[in-house]
Design a protein around this motif. Structure first.
Motif, PDB file in Angstrom:
ATOM      1  N   THR A  24      59.317  52.821  12.840  1.00 58.70           N
ATOM      2  CA  THR A  24      59.850  51.789  13.291  1.00 58.70           C
ATOM      3  C   THR A  24      59.593  51.474  14.822  1.00 58.70           C
ATOM      4  O   THR A  24      59.624  52.582  15.375  1.00 58.70           O
ATOM      5  N   PHE A  25      59.209  50.300  15.068  1.00 60.95           N
ATOM      6  CA  PHE A  25      58.925  50.068  16.606  1.00 60.95           C
ATOM      7  C   PHE A  25      59.214  48.752  16.898  1.00 60.95           C
ATOM      8  O   PHE A  25      58.741  47.741  16.558  1.00 60.95           O
ATOM      9  N   GLU A  26      60.305  48.599  17.670  1.00 59.00           N
ATOM     10  CA  GLU A  26      60.907  47.164  17.873  1.00 59.00           C
ATOM     11  C   GLU A  26      60.545  46.832  19.479  1.00 59.00           C
ATOM     12  O   GLU A  26      60.936  47.528  20.259  1.00 59.00           O
ATOM     13  N   VAL A  27      60.309  45.553  19.582  1.00 62.84           N
ATOM     14  CA  VAL A  27      59.886  44.963  20.852  1.00 62.84           C
ATOM     15  C   VAL A  27      60.666  43.467  21.134  1.00 62.84           C
ATOM     16  O   VAL A  27      61.164  43.196  20.223  1.00 62.84           O
TER      17      VAL A  27
ATOM     18  N   PHE B  34      64.610  48.143  31.096  1.00 59.86           N
ATOM     19  CA  PHE B  34      65.339  46.972  30.039  1.00 59.86           C
ATOM     20  C   PHE B  34      65.233  47.401  28.678  1.00 59.86           C
ATOM     21  O   PHE B  34      66.104  47.150  27.981  1.00 59.86           O
ATOM     22  N   ALA B  35      64.275  47.905  28.248  1.00 57.68           N
ATOM     23  CA  ALA B  35      63.817  48.147  26.786  1.00 57.68           C
ATOM     24  C   ALA B  35      64.904  49.374  26.518  1.00 57.68           C
ATOM     25  O   ALA B  35      65.632  49.231  25.350  1.00 57.68           O
ATOM     26  N   LYS B  36      65.104  50.453  27.248  1.00 57.61           N
ATOM     27  CA  LYS B  36      66.120  51.462  27.192  1.00 57.61           C
ATOM     28  C   LYS B  36      67.476  50.822  26.928  1.00 57.61           C
ATOM     29  O   LYS B  36      68.447  51.219  26.229  1.00 57.61           O
ATOM     30  N   GLU B  37      67.889  49.835  27.851  1.00 57.47           N
ATOM     31  CA  GLU B  37      69.115  49.306  27.994  1.00 57.47           C
ATOM     32  C   GLU B  37      69.492  48.359  26.735  1.00 57.47           C
ATOM     33  O   GLU B  37      70.870  48.152  26.416  1.00 57.47           O
ATOM     34  N   ASN B  38      68.441  48.012  25.874  1.00 57.37           N
ATOM     35  CA  ASN B  38      68.668  47.138  24.965  1.00 57.37           C
ATOM     36  C   ASN B  38      68.144  47.804  23.739  1.00 57.37           C
ATOM     37  O   ASN B  38      67.887  46.922  22.533  1.00 57.37           O
TER      38      ASN B  38
ATOM     39  N   CYS C 216      58.545  46.748  25.581  1.00 57.78           N
ATOM     40  CA  CYS C 216      58.719  45.451  25.874  1.00 57.78           C
ATOM     41  C   CYS C 216      57.293  44.701  26.020  1.00 57.78           C
ATOM     42  O   CYS C 216      56.474  45.442  26.237  1.00 57.78           O
ATOM     43  N   LEU C 217      57.292  43.540  25.982  1.00 60.50           N
ATOM     44  CA  LEU C 217      55.967  42.777  25.959  1.00 60.50           C
ATOM     45  C   LEU C 217      55.962  42.000  27.248  1.00 60.50           C
ATOM     46  O   LEU C 217      57.143  41.276  27.587  1.00 60.50           O
ATOM     47  N   LEU C 218      55.358  42.019  27.962  1.00 61.63           N
ATOM     48  CA  LEU C 218      54.951  41.352  29.446  1.00 61.63           C
ATOM     49  C   LEU C 218      54.380  39.946  29.281  1.00 61.63           C
ATOM     50  O   LEU C 218      53.482  39.966  28.304  1.00 61.63           O
ATOM     51  N   VAL C 219      54.867  39.102  30.150  1.00 64.73           N
ATOM     52  CA  VAL C 219      54.241  37.718  30.361  1.00 64.73           C
ATOM     53  C   VAL C 219      53.752  37.406  31.548  1.00 64.73           C
ATOM     54  O   VAL C 219      53.821  38.249  32.579  1.00 64.73           O
TER      55      VAL C 219
END
Length: 279
Positions: A127-130, A160-164, A169-172
């Motif tokens: 499993t890998f959530e972003v 941010f990813a760890k906190e959530n 995360c994906l960058l824009v």
């Protein structure tokens, strides 16, 4: 042990507080993988490193031939007894002196190695959530495509990813298009098209990105396309995955409320391993 300018030293070496990579992020690096004493995709890494040094106007030593750097890397892996499967970081930084304006453009380098648990690429996480990271954007310019020692956006996005409770995360970019993940390039399967952002969008000029694009061009029924990816496109995708040289391919299984399959990315991992093992 590490390699500092061609000399094998204890890894506890202390660099000067005037090191320009520390003070200004004035450096570039390559992350490489060694399998059975061979550096995977080394020519691609070498030419990207040379191009990066030229772009930021570093003085490239005459000794920096492909053969010399390969020898230095493999030698250190052997000394550290990790040549069967290793992660390598090759960092180049401008020598100290000056403030924003350097006194000269000469360089030093450090090579570090660490053991990897597996020779072959495999999907490590089922499993890998972003989600999107929108606090800061990556600009559409040449420096964004390089592996420089200034990676503050990636660092803050990782936090941010760890906190959530996210895996990444994906960058824009400034156009609000999705360009890459924190630690790799992004691919999106939509029907018969495998889509990845163009380098002009500001994404990293990734080595594994290049390998995957080349591999997919050999497949029937799948077209590789470089174009913009909007956040809305992600939820229409059949599959999403991230690529880098160490992990290979990491499928994304969840983005916001949508779950994704991993069939195509799993097939690519098999084909990637077959290609590497046949050489």
């Amino acid at each position: 042990m590490i390699n500092f300018n061609g000399v094998i030293l204890d890894s506890n070496i202390q660099l000067s507080v005037n090191n320009r990579s520390f003070l200004y992020g004035d450096g570039v690096f390559e992350t490489l993988k060694i399998v059975d004493g061979k550096i995977l995709f080394f020519e691609d890494h070498y030419f990207r490193l040379m191009a990066s040094m030229r772009i930021i106007r570093m003085e490239i030593p005459m000794s920096f031939t492909l053969e010399f750097l390969e020898e230095q890397i493999v030698k250190l892996a052997s000394i550290n007894k990790v040549e069967h499967s290793a992660r390598v970081r090759f960092t180049v930084f401008r020598n100290e002196g000056g403030f924003y304006s350097p006194n000269d453009n000469s360089i030093s380098y450090v090579i570090q190695t660490s053991a990897l648990s597996s020779k072959n690429y495999q999907i490590e996480k089922s499993t890998f959530e972003v989600d999107l990271y929108k606090d800061y954007v990556v600009t559409k310019q040449l420096l964004s495509t390089l592996k420089t020692t200034n990676k503050m956006i990636q660092v803050t996005a990782s936090i941010f990813a760890k906190e959530n409770q996210l895996d990444s995360c994906l960058l824009v970019n400034e156009s609000k298009n999705v360009i890459e993940a924190v630690s790799g390039n992004l691919f999106m399967l939509m029907g018969s098209q495998l889509i990845t952002p163009a380098i002009s969008e500001g994404c990293l000029n990734g080595i594994m990105r290049k390998q995957i694009m080349s591999l997919v061009k050999q497949l029937e029924g799948v077209e590789i396309v470089e174009k913009e990816i909007s956040p809305f496109d992600l939820q229409k995708a059949d599959e999403l995955f991230i690529t880098n040289v160490i992990v290979g391919i990491q499928p994304i299984t969840k983005y916001r409320k949508k779950d994704f399959g991993t069939q195509f990315s799993s097939q690519l991992v098999e084909k990637l391993n077959m290609q590497i093992n046949s050489k």
